[in-house]
Design an enzyme around this catalytic site. Structure first.
Site, short mmCIF file in Angstrom:
data_model
loop_
_atom_site.label_atom_id
_atom_site.label_comp_id
_atom_site.label_asym_id
_atom_site.label_seq_id
_atom_site.Cartn_x
_atom_site.Cartn_y
_atom_site.Cartn_z
CG ASP A 196 -1.03 2.43 -9.04
OD1 ASP A 196 -1.88 2.97 -9.12
OD2 ASP A 196 -0.77 2.22 -7.75
NE ARG A 238 9.14 -5.42 -2.15
CZ ARG A 238 8.10 -5.24 -3.40
NH1 ARG A 238 7.91 -6.16 -4.58
NH2 ARG A 238 6.63 -5.58 -3.31
CG ASP A 264 7.57 -3.30 -0.05
OD1 ASP A 264 8.16 -3.78 0.16
OD2 ASP A 264 6.56 -3.06 -0.76
CB SER A 272 -3.55 -3.65 -2.84
OG SER A 272 -2.05 -3.76 -3.03
#
Length: 498
Positions: free
Chosen positions: A78, A160, A189, A244
């Site tokens: 990705d 994050r 996110d 995922s």
């Protein structure tokens, strides 16, 4: 916002080989395109390959003025596609940032991939952030005993702000005017990355390809990769994993795919950090944690750095099947999402920390922390780590931890944690002479409790008296009405004689 990976069974205490969670988003969570591309005439992957200029016009317009962008880059499919897309659609110089926050895989290969994509060596940043991650983000959060919606230990959320911080640091160092990430438009996110970025560099531009491009299906992503010579591993080409994953030193999360049915029980092979409680050792293990100002500084008497502490606790907890969670949570963007989590070391940290606080914190201080904790947890979950309210609250929490010193003994057994001892030689508020059931030698006058109870019961007694009076009054009214109805009607007055 993580790499989609095959859920193969791995040793219980080893982290999975998944890409850096900073930079990728699962295809399963991709938002619908505002203007879908035309359908392909063939099922062949190459037949649907979009031209490099097929991205919406808005992307080109947004790219005006962007000369250099810092990309959160894992080296996976990705983010490799995003790297090429940025070069084509924005015509800008790309700087890559790859972080090791304990996801359990080699990150150096990202350098070779970035070089192959034409990135200058001086624009490739690969950093080991494990100690900073635990010391400056995980440990402060655990001083608050933070749990989102009463269960989730915030493993993805707390990573994050660190990634956002380094993106901005690198942007300043390289004179970049934009940053880019691989989070989708459906997840949390994107909010966490961007709130952090704007708090640290208000004028920074953010490029979120999943909110701009039309590569919103696996077929289109693969076709783009083929067109531009981006390597695709066999698992990706055959359809990828059933879910995922996002991994770091605190946890692994599993979302999407087959887990989108909240009534579906995940396969046993999905779990990677922990053995099932049924297969955990039949003999319990007792460990001792040493605390200094609310942080664990040693395990079984052996001093360790923050990252080493968490790594060791992951190993011990994973062996005993500790730290699994299957939860439906409320995302900040508004939807419900089902996720499965493994947080063995964090689960042990939480139990131990509450135990040492139980003897070192004043009752009302502890109650105040517990009252504020859900709000603090929401701040982290929603991306407000760098907000003034979180920093203010952190100061209060850290002040409370000055006396949180001592040791805790925990018994681990088949997915459970039992506190079996806690001690603080310098800061314990537990006074055995007062709390004993035996003769306390006059340390506590039991007769004092009578007045204490009466004073605390005063408002209850007043309320009860008022309630009783109100009930008596209500009962008396029907009786009076009944008596009044029983009286004979008065005779009409005689008519006056004419």
């Amino acid at each position: 916002m993580s790499k989609t990976a095959k859920a193969t069974k791995a040793p219980a205490v080893k982290a999975p080989a998944v890409k850096a969670p900073a930079a990728q988003a699962p295809v399963t969570q991709a938002p619908k395109a505002a203007q879908p591309a035309k359908s392909a005439k063939s099922v062949s992957v190459k037949a649907v390959a979009p031209a490099a200029s097929s991205a919406p016009v808005v992307a080109k317009q947004a790219g005006q003025g962007v000369k250099k962008v810092v990309l959160a880059y894992s080296g996976g499919l990705d983010t490799s596609i995003i790297l090429k897309w940025l070069q084509d659609e924005y015509g800008c110089e790309v700087v890559t940032f790859t972080a090791d926050i304990g996801q359990g895989e080699e990150i150096e290969p990202a350098r070779a991939k970035a070089l192959k994509m034409g990135i200058k060596p001086e624009n490739i940043f690969i950093e080991d952030l494990r100690e900073e991650f635990v010391r400056d983000f995980v440990f402060p959060m655990f001083r608050a005993n933070a749990l989102y919606e009463g269960e989730y230990l915030l493993g993805t959320s707390i990573a994050r702000p660190l990634i956002a911080k380094r993106l901005i640091d690198i942007a300043k160092k390289t004179k970049g005017d934009a940053i880019s990430h691989g989070a989708t438009g459906k997840g949390n996110d994107q909010v966490r990355f961007e709130l952090g970025a704007y708090a640290l560099l208000p004028g920074v531009k953010v490029i979120a390809p999943w909110r701009e491009w039309d590569l919103l299906s696996r077929e289109k992503l693969l076709a783009y990769a083929d067109k531009h010579g981006i390597p695709v591993d066999f698992k990706k080409r055959k359809g990828g994993a059933p879910y995922s994953m996002d991994a770091n030193l605190l946890h692994i999360s599993y979302e999407g795919g087959v887990l989108e049915d909240p009534n579906f029980e995940p396969e046993a092979s999905m779990w990677r950090l922990t053995v099932s409680p049924e297969k955990a050792p039949n003999k319990p293990e007792i460990i001792e944690l040493t605390y200094a100002k609310g942080d664990v500084v040693a395990i079984n008497g052996v001093k360790m750095s923050p990252a080493t502490v968490l790594t060791k606790l992951n190993e011990i907890g994973g062996k005993h099947g500790i730290g699994r969670l299957d939860k439906v949570e409320n995302r900040y963007v508004g939807m419900k999402s089902r996720g499965c989590y493994e947080t063995p070391g964090g689960t042990i940290l939480l139990s131990g920390h509450r135990a040492i606080e139980s003897i070192t914190l004043d009752r009302e201080v502890l109650a105040l922390k517990d009252d504020l904790m859900p709000r603090y947890a929401r701040m982290i979950y929603n991306g407000y780590w760098f907000s003034p309210e979180r920093e203010l609250l952190q100061g209060l929490i850290d002040k409370s931890q000055e006396t949180v010193n001592g040791t805790v003994k925990l018994k681990l057994y088949k997915g459970t944690i039992l506190v079996v001892g806690r001690e603080s030689k310098t800061d314990s508020l537990f006074d055995a002479k007062i709390s004993t059931f035996d003769d306390d030698g006059g340390a506590y006058n039991q007769a004092d409790a009578a007045g204490f109870i009466k004073l605390n019961a005063l408002r209850l007694r007043i309320g009860a008296n008022v309630k009783a009076a109100r009930a008596a009054s209500a009962k008396a009214k029907p009786v009076a009405a009944k008596k009044a109805a029983a009286k004979p009607a008065a005779k009409p007055a005689a008519k006056a004689a004419k």
